[in-house]
Design a protein around this motif. Structure first.
Motif, PDB file in Angstrom:
ATOM      1  N   ALA A 208       0.834  -1.191  -0.138  1.00 24.91           N
ATOM      2  CA  ALA A 208      -0.140  -0.006  -0.110  1.00 24.91           C
ATOM      3  C   ALA A 208       0.840   1.232  -0.004  1.00 24.91           C
ATOM      4  O   ALA A 208       0.375   2.071  -0.640  1.00 24.91           O
ATOM      5  N   LEU A 209       2.062   0.928   0.702  1.00 25.81           N
ATOM      6  CA  LEU A 209       2.863   2.329   0.884  1.00 25.81           C
ATOM      7  C   LEU A 209       3.578   2.540  -0.662  1.00 25.81           C
ATOM      8  O   LEU A 209       3.298   3.865  -1.093  1.00 25.81           O
ATOM      9  N   TYR A 210       3.784   1.555  -1.417  1.00 27.27           N
ATOM     10  CA  TYR A 210       4.215   2.190  -2.856  1.00 27.27           C
ATOM     11  C   TYR A 210       3.129   2.415  -3.705  1.00 27.27           C
ATOM     12  O   TYR A 210       3.326   3.514  -4.449  1.00 27.27           O
TER      13      TYR A 210
ATOM     14  N   PHE B 131      23.685  -3.593   8.763  1.00 29.72           N
ATOM     15  CA  PHE B 131      23.098  -4.071   9.943  1.00 29.72           C
ATOM     16  C   PHE B 131      22.038  -3.164  10.537  1.00 29.72           C
ATOM     17  O   PHE B 131      21.005  -3.713  10.965  1.00 29.72           O
ATOM     18  N   SER B 132      22.282  -1.940  10.684  1.00 28.18           N
ATOM     19  CA  SER B 132      21.408  -0.857  11.138  1.00 28.18           C
ATOM     20  C   SER B 132      20.093  -0.900  10.455  1.00 28.18           C
ATOM     21  O   SER B 132      18.984  -0.965  11.294  1.00 28.18           O
ATOM     22  N   LEU B 133      19.946  -0.820   8.976  1.00 32.37           N
ATOM     23  CA  LEU B 133      18.901  -0.882   8.425  1.00 32.37           C
ATOM     24  C   LEU B 133      18.146  -2.072   8.602  1.00 32.37           C
ATOM     25  O   LEU B 133      16.903  -2.093   8.489  1.00 32.37           O
ATOM     26  N   ARG B 134      18.845  -3.210   8.494  1.00 33.25           N
ATOM     27  CA  ARG B 134      18.094  -4.432   8.772  1.00 33.25           C
ATOM     28  C   ARG B 134      17.511  -4.843  10.076  1.00 33.25           C
ATOM     29  O   ARG B 134      16.192  -5.063  10.115  1.00 33.25           O
ATOM     30  N   CYS B 135      18.132  -4.167  10.903  1.00 31.15           N
ATOM     31  CA  CYS B 135      17.458  -3.988  12.412  1.00 31.15           C
ATOM     32  C   CYS B 135      16.080  -3.141  12.472  1.00 31.15           C
ATOM     33  O   CYS B 135      14.998  -3.888  12.931  1.00 31.15           O
ATOM     34  N   ILE B 136      16.216  -2.075  11.672  1.00 35.43           N
ATOM     35  CA  ILE B 136      14.801  -1.245  11.521  1.00 35.43           C
ATOM     36  C   ILE B 136      14.019  -1.856  11.027  1.00 35.43           C
ATOM     37  O   ILE B 136      12.471  -1.984  11.283  1.00 35.43           O
ATOM     38  N   ARG B 137      14.398  -2.410   9.737  1.00 39.99           N
ATOM     39  CA  ARG B 137      13.296  -3.159   8.950  1.00 39.99           C
ATOM     40  C   ARG B 137      12.685  -4.145   9.531  1.00 39.99           C
ATOM     41  O   ARG B 137      11.520  -4.448   9.423  1.00 39.99           O
ATOM     42  N   ASP B 138      13.396  -5.132  10.125  1.00 41.52           N
ATOM     43  CA  ASP B 138      12.980  -6.325  10.597  1.00 41.52           C
ATOM     44  C   ASP B 138      12.542  -6.558  12.106  1.00 41.52           C
ATOM     45  O   ASP B 138      12.021  -7.563  12.530  1.00 41.52           O
ATOM     46  N   SER B 139      12.713  -5.408  13.013  1.00 46.21           N
ATOM     47  CA  SER B 139      12.434  -5.716  14.287  1.00 46.21           C
ATOM     48  C   SER B 139      11.677  -4.323  14.537  1.00 46.21           C
ATOM     49  O   SER B 139      11.967  -3.158  14.584  1.00 46.21           O
ATOM     50  N   THR B 140      10.123  -4.691  15.015  1.00 49.35           N
ATOM     51  CA  THR B 140       9.342  -3.802  15.286  1.00 49.35           C
ATOM     52  C   THR B 140       9.866  -2.717  16.700  1.00 49.35           C
ATOM     53  O   THR B 140       9.679  -1.676  16.630  1.00 49.35           O
TER      54      THR B 140
ATOM     55  N   ASP C  52       8.322   3.835   8.161  1.00 45.51           N
ATOM     56  CA  ASP C  52       7.784   2.855   7.358  1.00 45.51           C
ATOM     57  C   ASP C  52       8.378   2.713   5.877  1.00 45.51           C
ATOM     58  O   ASP C  52       8.305   1.612   5.423  1.00 45.51           O
ATOM     59  N   ALA C  53       9.059   3.576   5.307  1.00 40.18           N
ATOM     60  CA  ALA C  53       9.829   3.358   4.117  1.00 40.18           C
ATOM     61  C   ALA C  53      11.140   2.501   4.531  1.00 40.18           C
ATOM     62  O   ALA C  53      11.437   1.603   3.563  1.00 40.18           O
ATOM     63  N   VAL C  54      11.745   2.395   5.774  1.00 41.72           N
ATOM     64  CA  VAL C  54      12.796   1.466   5.997  1.00 41.72           C
ATOM     65  C   VAL C  54      12.046   0.067   6.016  1.00 41.72           C
ATOM     66  O   VAL C  54      12.821  -0.898   5.393  1.00 41.72           O
ATOM     67  N   ARG C  55      11.144   0.117   6.771  1.00 44.88           N
ATOM     68  CA  ARG C  55      10.256  -1.228   6.957  1.00 44.88           C
ATOM     69  C   ARG C  55       9.824  -1.741   5.419  1.00 44.88           C
ATOM     70  O   ARG C  55       9.703  -3.066   5.427  1.00 44.88           O
ATOM     71  N   ALA C  56       9.951  -0.990   4.373  1.00 45.19           N
ATOM     72  CA  ALA C  56       9.357  -1.501   3.153  1.00 45.19           C
ATOM     73  C   ALA C  56      10.344  -1.732   2.496  1.00 45.19           C
ATOM     74  O   ALA C  56      10.156  -2.337   1.102  1.00 45.19           O
ATOM     75  N   ILE C  57      11.721  -1.783   2.712  1.00 50.40           N
ATOM     76  CA  ILE C  57      12.964  -2.011   2.068  1.00 50.40           C
ATOM     77  C   ILE C  57      12.750  -3.720   1.617  1.00 50.40           C
ATOM     78  O   ILE C  57      12.503  -4.554   2.502  1.00 50.40           O
ATOM     79  N   PRO C  58      12.722  -3.898   0.317  1.00 50.67           N
ATOM     80  CA  PRO C  58      12.779  -5.298  -0.180  1.00 50.67           C
ATOM     81  C   PRO C  58      13.774  -6.357   0.461  1.00 50.67           C
ATOM     82  O   PRO C  58      14.845  -5.856   0.426  1.00 50.67           O
TER      83      PRO C  58
ATOM     84  N   THR D 256      12.410 -12.179  -4.323  1.00 45.24           N
ATOM     85  CA  THR D 256      11.255 -12.702  -4.407  1.00 45.24           C
ATOM     86  C   THR D 256      10.081 -11.783  -3.677  1.00 45.24           C
ATOM     87  O   THR D 256       9.000 -11.773  -3.908  1.00 45.24           O
ATOM     88  N   ASP D 257      10.568 -10.475  -3.235  1.00 43.31           N
ATOM     89  CA  ASP D 257       9.787  -9.508  -2.814  1.00 43.31           C
ATOM     90  C   ASP D 257       9.065  -8.851  -3.835  1.00 43.31           C
ATOM     91  O   ASP D 257       9.529  -8.588  -4.953  1.00 43.31           O
ATOM     92  N   PRO D 258       7.562  -8.818  -3.700  1.00 41.37           N
ATOM     93  CA  PRO D 258       6.785  -8.138  -4.658  1.00 41.37           C
ATOM     94  C   PRO D 258       6.942  -7.009  -5.202  1.00 41.37           C
ATOM     95  O   PRO D 258       6.538  -6.423  -6.252  1.00 41.37           O
ATOM     96  N   ALA D 259       7.546  -6.264  -4.396  1.00 41.34           N
ATOM     97  CA  ALA D 259       7.961  -4.679  -4.841  1.00 41.34           C
ATOM     98  C   ALA D 259       8.744  -4.688  -5.917  1.00 41.34           C
ATOM     99  O   ALA D 259       8.677  -3.755  -6.708  1.00 41.34           O
ATOM    100  N   TRP D 260       9.679  -5.788  -6.173  1.00 43.83           N
ATOM    101  CA  TRP D 260      10.543  -5.597  -7.572  1.00 43.83           C
ATOM    102  C   TRP D 260       9.728  -5.671  -8.896  1.00 43.83           C
ATOM    103  O   TRP D 260      10.074  -5.458  -9.862  1.00 43.83           O
ATOM    104  N   LYS D 261       8.356  -6.182  -8.676  1.00 39.30           N
ATOM    105  CA  LYS D 261       7.559  -6.636  -9.886  1.00 39.30           C
ATOM    106  C   LYS D 261       7.144  -5.282 -10.356  1.00 39.30           C
ATOM    107  O   LYS D 261       7.037  -5.052 -11.548  1.00 39.30           O
TER     108      LYS D 261
END
Length: 306
Positions: A87-89, A158-167, A215-221, A225-230
């Protein structure tokens, strides 16, 4: 129009309010400066239209610079709640649709023949939107971004992965505005003046106004297989970056978009003209403003792809 002392102090270098506009349908804020062929500047995260101020100053005597604040960023309306990545995209692409309709229908701009200058998150969004509206983009300028699945061997910091993957981490970063505060320091090789750092951070000063950043960091593919690449797959041949003149200006000290990503751009688009800036970081338009602006100006004087 004379710039006010307050604007000079709070947003040094930013165009005067006579260049500020809003899209009636969405309330999205954008800058409109100069005259001539249209050039669109989608920004990334956690920046806003302020990041393009130096290029706008250099290019607006020659072209018409159109610089939107994406929804939830800068002077655009702030998003009230987090959205799912898909929805963000869609929201951001819909806002670009509305901006284009407004500029063509209400401001008299040509429907096609635009140059896109994209950076960071503005890269996949701008290119996905150009595929949604084939023929609008006639030239493309790329700086430190991606528009294809991450190349083999790439690893998000690592810092971006932490933000993306950890609430939990994302909530802490949102509370402290930590991502934006770090970006204005780590994202440049040459330290920004304090007033410019404050201007970068001004739209994110209150917690209610910085949700879009997290939200933008959480949406990083995450993977291929991530659908955003479509969204970046052309619906028909000859509508992607391979079909237009392409200039790449790359800050080689970027801790996120590393030389590995640049090499993938070069592999996919061998027709691209590439300029590497060894003393520039993620915000190449800050660290190498004069030289990069001159390269873009010269590129815009060349003929578009038929």
């Amino acid at each position: 129009m004379r710039r006010s002392a307050v604007l000079d102090r709070t947003m040094p270098g930013y165009p005067a309010p006579c260049h500020w506009r809003r899209v009636p349908a969405t309330g999205q804020h954008y800058l409109d400066a100069g005259a001539g062929d249209p050039v669109l500047f989608p920004h990334g995260n956690p920046s806003w239209s302020y990041v393009w101020r130096k290029l706008v100053a250099q290019l607006s005597p020659h072209v018409r610079c159109l610089v939107p604040d994406l929804p939830g960023f800068g002077l655009s309306r702030h998003l009230r709640a987090a959205s799912a990545p898909a929805a963000l995209y869609r929201t951001r692409l819909d806002h670009l649709d509305a901006l284009h309709r407004h500029l063509v229908g209400d401001r008299g701009l040509p429907e096609r023949g635009w140059t896109f200058v994209v950076h960071d998150w503005g890269g996949p969004l701008g290119i996905a939107w150009s595929l949604r509206q084939p023929g609008v983009m006639a030239r493309l300028v790329v700086c430190n971004t991606v528009a294809f699945p991450w190349p083999a061997g790439f690893r998000l910091p690592f810092s971006l992965r932490c933000i993306r993957d950890s609430t939990l981490v994302a909530d802490a970063v949102h509370l402290t505005n930590g991502f934006a505060r770090a970006a204005v320091r780590i994202g440049v090789h040459h330290r920004l003046p304090a007033a410019e750092r404050r201007a970068f951070l001004r739209p994110f000063a209150r917690r209610a106004e910085r949700r879009a950043v997290t939200d933008a960091v959480r949406a990083i593919p995450r993977d291929t297989t991530d659908p955003a690449w479509k969204l970046l797959e052309p619906t028909r041949p000859g509508t992607g970056p391979e079909s237009v003149p392409l200039l790449i200006g790359w800050g080689m000290r970027d801790p996120v978009f590393t030389p590995l990503v640049l090499a993938e751009w070069a592999r996919r688009y061998p027709h691209a003209v590439i300029h590497r800036f060894p003393d520039a970081g993620h915000f190449v338009m800050e660290d190498a403003a004069d030289e990069f602006g001159a390269r873009v100006r010269d590129f815009l004087r060349g003929p578009p792809c038929p």
